[in-house]
Design an enzyme around this catalytic site. Sequence first.
Site, PDB file in Angstrom:
ATOM      1  N   GLU A 165     -49.838  12.712  69.926  1.00 48.20           N
ATOM      2  CA  GLU A 165     -51.052  13.401  69.470  1.00 48.20           C
ATOM      3  C   GLU A 165     -50.811  14.904  69.307  1.00 48.20           C
ATOM      4  OE1 GLU A 165     -55.852  13.294  70.137  1.00 48.20           O
ATOM      5  OE2 GLU A 165     -54.595  13.033  71.911  1.00 48.20           O
ATOM      6  N   ASP A 177     -58.872  13.116  67.205  1.00 43.15           N
ATOM      7  CA  ASP A 177     -60.248  12.628  67.175  1.00 43.15           C
ATOM      8  C   ASP A 177     -61.081  13.555  66.282  1.00 43.15           C
ATOM      9  OD1 ASP A 177     -60.616  14.963  68.700  1.00 43.15           O
ATOM     10  OD2 ASP A 177     -60.341  13.860  70.574  1.00 43.15           O
ATOM     11  N   ASP A 210     -60.399  18.879  67.019  1.00 40.84           N
ATOM     12  CA  ASP A 210     -59.428  19.339  68.006  1.00 40.84           C
ATOM     13  C   ASP A 210     -58.053  18.695  67.850  1.00 40.84           C
ATOM     14  OD1 ASP A 210     -58.497  20.484  70.593  1.00 40.84           O
ATOM     15  OD2 ASP A 210     -58.506  18.378  71.170  1.00 40.84           O
ATOM     16  N   TYR A 270     -60.630  19.334  78.581  1.00 40.83           N
ATOM     17  CA  TYR A 270     -60.240  20.742  78.619  1.00 40.83           C
ATOM     18  C   TYR A 270     -60.969  21.435  79.762  1.00 40.83           C
ATOM     19  CZ  TYR A 270     -57.946  20.146  74.110  1.00 40.83           C
ATOM     20  OH  TYR A 270     -57.106  19.737  73.105  1.00 40.83           O
TER      21      TYR A 270
END
Length: 618
Positions: A569, A165, A162, A322
């Site tokens: 990120e 990670d 994703d 999410y």
Amino acid sequence: MYGRDPWGGPLEINAADSATDDEKSRNLQDLDRAALSRPLDETQQSWLLGPGEQKKKKYVDLGCIIVSRKIFVWTVGTLLFSGFLAGFITLIVKTVPRHHHGHSPPDNYTLALRKALMFFNAQRSGKLPKHNNVSWRGNSCLRDGKSDPSTLMKDLVGGYYDAGDAIKFNFPASFAMTMLSWSVIEYSAKYEAAGELNHVKDIIKWGTDYFLKTFNNSADTIDRVAAQVGVGDTSGGSTSPNDHYCWMRPEDIDYPRPVYECHSCSDLAAEMAAALASASIVFKDNKAYSQKLVHGARTLFQFARDQRGRYSAGGSDAALFYNSSSYWDEFVWGGAWLYYATGNSSYLQLATHPKLAKHAGAFWGGPDYGVLSWDNKLPAAQVLLSRLRLFLSPGYPYEEILSTFHNQTSIVMCSFLPVFTSFNRTKGGLIQLNHGRPQPLQYVVNAAFLAALYSDYLDAADTPGWYCGPNFYSTDVLRGFAKTQIDYILGKNPRKMSYVVGFGNHYPTHVHHRGASIPKNKIKYNCKGGWKWRDTSKSNPNTLVGAMVAGPDKHDGFHDVRTNYNYTEPTLAGNAGLVGALVALSGDKTTGIDKNTIFSAVPPMFPTPPPPPAPWKP
């Protein structure tokens, strides 16, 4: 000696006469000039003159036509000369060395597009293809599915990580694939011009191949879907190795990776259905694969409708990262894509049902109205269905809700313009679609994509613009909004910072990403052994080309710090929106959208006449 005169009378020939040629020539002067002045016919001339002295004909008989000799000679001569000249010029052109003037250099949007697509290569999980072209990545997590004895799906190798990670979240990943497929359907010619069409199709197929593994894709009905592989919850001081507690290269992961299955996950299943349905249009030339995708999409959507529920309900791990707010927007979104993929009007009837639109928030308003994200697909669904009204005008019984969606899309586009105050802007000009909360860029790129796309829809429909209240705005204004926002992301901002890694000369070098921050040096760093690479102030040893980071704060400030994921990120969903916006703005504006491919499965429309009015009663 006497001979016969052919014209009568004796002709005396003196054999002894040896007059010289000069004398004979002089004697010719004594001939009867009156006799010479008589006209002679052609036979007589041929007797008197030698073969080379005959009088030239004034006309040339070509068999079917008689032409003047002078014209004939000029015509033939001109043709021969022209042929010689053309051959000579051709010879010069082919032999003389010349400078090659190449195509004009690609624009910034095209250059950034090529890089943004490379991010997906770096996020691949499983056994990598030879052409992956990311030197510091390798095969990883080849036991996904097998390492969790509780799941029925034993082969979950593949797909995409994703973000920074190694978790595979199907909810944002399927949204990312849907967005990419949508951009290919609309702008395949621009991808082709950029040399990236095959690349983006490979990226999409890598995702859809994985989604087909996450449920029984050969069945017509299912009762479960794999929603997630890996876990990230570190709350409560847990020190159990997982994808957030550990800082490891994906290639070195050796801890167990649980699989999360869901049995009532309407939002996830409908979004996955949208991903497979849209991809089936991208791969329509591969009939077998396209039909496989359509069948999977139908199965997933039916499961979504039958087993109602949010995939992130009940305090699941996904809820921490999410969390889905509802599934009604995915019903509209998935139904629209299934209609385009199959031409089955039952999906259109569902997607345009007023109650569904109401539940999805079409009439609610609110501060986040019109903001497209991995959680809220309604703005995209409204644009997608406005397309149907603009180009096919299906009429009754769809017109009422399609007209509503069209008007609402116009209102959302108005809200993006600086003259309206729906959303604030930073001093540098970045629209604050998430109202100053962290990680703003993923929302900005989605809005830029919708704006550029809707602008192209209007252009293709020969509509010069749209109304915001009493004021009319041209499509160039809408496209201008998309450009200013993408230009900000590419470096036209107060910090002169490009928020796309590898683009420009000044971009983040401490990206929050495990694989990019740990060197590929044949040393395996264990779960906590990689923490030193997470916490170091040194730049990442590997460049995560094309990654769009989370972005600046509401004051245009940015901290290039690896440990602060709110700044540094990147995510799959964010980069998918970026790719869509970049391809929409790239190249020549006149290329526009592909009007017809999306309708390839839609049958000809013959609108149903509305019901007759009720009988008049006095």
